[in-house]
Design a protein around this motif. Structure first.
Motif, PDB file in Angstrom:
ATOM      1  N   VAL A 196      13.385  15.697  -9.033  1.00 23.58           N
ATOM      2  CA  VAL A 196      13.055  16.971  -8.378  1.00 23.58           C
ATOM      3  C   VAL A 196      13.444  18.118  -9.294  1.00 23.58           C
ATOM      4  N   THR A 197      12.645  19.174  -9.262  1.00 21.58           N
ATOM      5  CA  THR A 197      12.816  20.270 -10.214  1.00 21.58           C
ATOM      6  C   THR A 197      14.094  21.064  -9.983  1.00 21.58           C
ATOM      7  N   TRP A 198      14.632  21.066  -8.760  1.00 20.36           N
ATOM      8  CA  TRP A 198      15.790  21.899  -8.482  1.00 20.36           C
ATOM      9  C   TRP A 198      17.107  21.153  -8.645  1.00 20.36           C
ATOM     10  N   SER A 199      17.072  19.951  -9.222  1.00 23.21           N
ATOM     11  CA  SER A 199      18.294  19.181  -9.390  1.00 23.21           C
ATOM     12  C   SER A 199      18.195  18.315 -10.634  1.00 23.21           C
ATOM     13  N   PRO A 200      19.311  18.144 -11.353  1.00 21.15           N
ATOM     14  CA  PRO A 200      19.294  17.226 -12.489  1.00 21.15           C
ATOM     15  C   PRO A 200      19.324  15.764 -12.029  1.00 21.15           C
ATOM     16  N   LEU A 201      19.546  15.558 -10.754  1.00 18.42           N
ATOM     17  CA  LEU A 201      19.636  14.210 -10.203  1.00 18.42           C
ATOM     18  C   LEU A 201      18.294  13.767  -9.632  1.00 18.42           C
ATOM     19  N   ARG A 202      18.215  12.509  -9.340  1.00 24.43           N
ATOM     20  CA  ARG A 202      17.019  11.966  -8.702  1.00 24.43           C
ATOM     21  C   ARG A 202      17.309  11.834  -7.205  1.00 24.43           C
ATOM     22  N   LEU A 203      16.353  12.185  -6.396  1.00 31.35           N
ATOM     23  CA  LEU A 203      16.471  12.077  -4.945  1.00 31.35           C
ATOM     24  C   LEU A 203      16.079  10.662  -4.534  1.00 31.35           C
ATOM     25  N   LYS A 204      16.967  10.004  -3.810  1.00 33.66           N
ATOM     26  CA  LYS A 204      16.725   8.635  -3.376  1.00 33.66           C
ATOM     27  C   LYS A 204      15.809   8.644  -2.151  1.00 33.66           C
ATOM     28  N   VAL A 205      14.860   7.725  -2.130  1.00 33.19           N
ATOM     29  CA  VAL A 205      13.943   7.571  -1.002  1.00 33.19           C
ATOM     30  C   VAL A 205      13.998   6.105  -0.576  1.00 33.19           C
ATOM     31  N   ASP A 206      14.457   5.856   0.650  1.00 35.30           N
ATOM     32  CA  ASP A 206      14.498   4.498   1.192  1.00 35.30           C
ATOM     33  C   ASP A 206      13.255   4.284   2.037  1.00 35.30           C
ATOM     34  N   VAL A 207      12.514   3.247   1.723  1.00 35.87           N
ATOM     35  CA  VAL A 207      11.296   2.901   2.461  1.00 35.87           C
ATOM     36  C   VAL A 207      11.587   1.621   3.243  1.00 35.87           C
ATOM     37  N   TRP A 208      11.633   1.755   4.550  1.00 37.59           N
ATOM     38  CA  TRP A 208      11.947   0.649   5.454  1.00 37.59           C
ATOM     39  C   TRP A 208      10.654  -0.001   5.921  1.00 37.59           C
ATOM     40  N   THR A 209      10.600  -1.328   5.825  1.00 41.37           N
ATOM     41  CA  THR A 209       9.430  -2.087   6.256  1.00 41.37           C
ATOM     42  C   THR A 209       9.839  -2.960   7.442  1.00 41.37           C
ATOM     43  N   PRO A 210       9.612  -2.481   8.668  1.00 47.10           N
ATOM     44  CA  PRO A 210      10.021  -3.280   9.829  1.00 47.10           C
ATOM     45  C   PRO A 210       9.123  -4.499  10.022  1.00 47.10           C
ATOM     46  N   LYS A 211       9.724  -5.549  10.542  1.00 48.86           N
ATOM     47  CA  LYS A 211       8.937  -6.718  10.933  1.00 48.86           C
ATOM     48  C   LYS A 211       8.183  -6.380  12.215  1.00 48.86           C
ATOM     49  N   THR A 212       7.074  -7.043  12.437  1.00 50.39           N
ATOM     50  CA  THR A 212       6.302  -6.826  13.657  1.00 50.39           C
ATOM     51  C   THR A 212       7.192  -7.068  14.868  1.00 50.39           C
ATOM     52  N   GLY A 213       7.183  -6.127  15.793  1.00 53.81           N
ATOM     53  CA  GLY A 213       7.992  -6.231  17.001  1.00 53.81           C
ATOM     54  C   GLY A 213       9.391  -5.665  16.851  1.00 53.81           C
ATOM     55  N   GLN A 263      15.094  -6.393   0.785  1.00 52.42           N
ATOM     56  CA  GLN A 263      14.799  -6.305   2.205  1.00 52.42           C
ATOM     57  C   GLN A 263      16.035  -5.814   2.925  1.00 52.42           C
ATOM     58  N   PRO A 264      15.956  -5.023   3.951  1.00 56.46           N
ATOM     59  CA  PRO A 264      14.742  -4.611   4.649  1.00 56.46           C
ATOM     60  C   PRO A 264      14.136  -3.319   4.118  1.00 56.46           C
ATOM     61  N   ARG A 265      14.656  -2.830   2.998  1.00 56.63           N
ATOM     62  CA  ARG A 265      14.098  -1.570   2.503  1.00 56.63           C
ATOM     63  C   ARG A 265      13.934  -1.637   0.992  1.00 56.63           C
ATOM     64  N   ASP A 266      13.062  -0.782   0.521  1.00 60.96           N
ATOM     65  CA  ASP A 266      12.876  -0.598  -0.912  1.00 60.96           C
ATOM     66  C   ASP A 266      13.488   0.743  -1.278  1.00 60.96           C
ATOM     67  N   GLU A 267      14.186   0.786  -2.393  1.00 64.04           N
ATOM     68  CA  GLU A 267      14.777   2.028  -2.862  1.00 64.04           C
ATOM     69  C   GLU A 267      13.910   2.598  -3.976  1.00 64.04           C
ATOM     70  N   LEU A 268      13.480   3.820  -3.761  1.00 66.67           N
ATOM     71  CA  LEU A 268      12.721   4.535  -4.776  1.00 66.67           C
ATOM     72  C   LEU A 268      13.477   5.808  -5.106  1.00 66.67           C
ATOM     73  N   VAL A 303      14.974  -0.379  -6.838  1.00 62.75           N
ATOM     74  CA  VAL A 303      15.455  -1.668  -6.364  1.00 62.75           C
ATOM     75  C   VAL A 303      14.539  -2.112  -5.243  1.00 62.75           C
ATOM     76  N   SER A 304      14.132  -3.339  -5.265  1.00 63.48           N
ATOM     77  CA  SER A 304      13.345  -3.875  -4.159  1.00 63.48           C
ATOM     78  C   SER A 304      14.209  -4.891  -3.446  1.00 63.48           C
ATOM     79  N   GLU A 348       0.838  -1.202   0.000  1.00 62.33           N
ATOM     80  CA  GLU A 348       0.000   0.000   0.000  1.00 62.33           C
ATOM     81  C   GLU A 348       0.877   1.257   0.000  1.00 62.33           C
ATOM     82  N   ALA A 349       1.949   1.230   0.792  1.00 72.78           N
ATOM     83  CA  ALA A 349       2.853   2.378   0.860  1.00 72.78           C
ATOM     84  C   ALA A 349       3.554   2.599  -0.473  1.00 72.78           C
ATOM     85  N   ILE A 350       4.050   1.521  -1.067  1.00 73.07           N
ATOM     86  CA  ILE A 350       4.742   1.651  -2.357  1.00 73.07           C
ATOM     87  C   ILE A 350       3.775   2.198  -3.406  1.00 73.07           C
TER      88      ILE A 350
END
Length: 179
Positions: free
Chosen positions: A80-97, A71-76, A68-69, A54-56
């Protein structure tokens, strides 16, 4: 700190806040943004109460690209308009507990995490993004406080983790004795 470009947090912060809003507040900002660093190389989000898929999907709808997908994170990434580069976003999916351990790990910084892992080994434990382990048993991980208490380690606020060498002296003495 990574080797890629660094951006002013004043530029990255609003983007990070927008991504948290897109996830309806069910993600916690981590990394250098959470530590209050002046610059950020990426955006780290730790999911909290939202399924990974759902988050992705919500982030892809905001224009991010899944690079890149793994574990434990997805790289997206996000153009961005102010840079010729892409901003990396790491989405961490923790296990329960292990939500607190994942947040602590994703917040860093890397050297702080390395010192904590070494401290854990000295206590015959193991520390990872999944929690604090004694042998095959996870003994802590739900909160950062729980992890620190299990290790006998202070739980500084994120903004003090950048300068942890200023307050770690008693622990360094013990760590150096074991080297």
């Amino acid at each position: 700190m990574g080797n890629g470009p660094r951006y002013s947090r004043s530029l990255v912060g609003p983007i990070a806040d927008d991504l948290v809003r897109a996830l309806e507040g069910r993600a916690i900002l981590a990394g250098s943004n959470r530590r209050g660093s002046v610059t950020c190389g990426d955006i780290d989000l730790v999911l909290n109460g939202i399924a990974r898929d759902e988050a992705i999907a919500a982030l892809l709808a905001k224009g991010l690209t899944l690079d890149v997908s793994e574990q434990p994170r997805d790289e997206l990434s996000l153009a961005v308009t102010w840079s010729p580069l892409r901003l990396k976003v790491d989405v961490w999916t923790p296990k329960t507990g292990s939500e607190g351990a994942c947040l602590m790990h994703a917040t860093g910084p890397g050297l702080y995490n390395s010192v904590m892992r070494r401290w854990a080994r000295m206590q015959d434990m193991r520390l990872s993004h999944d929690g604090v382990w004694r042998g095959d048993e996870r003994i802590a991980g739900a909160t950062e406080q729980e992890c620190c208490e299990a290790l006998g380690w202070p739980n500084p606020p994120p903004e003090h983790r950048e300068r942890f060498m200023e307050w770690i002296d008693p622990y360094l003495e013990i760590l150096n004795e074991s080297a």
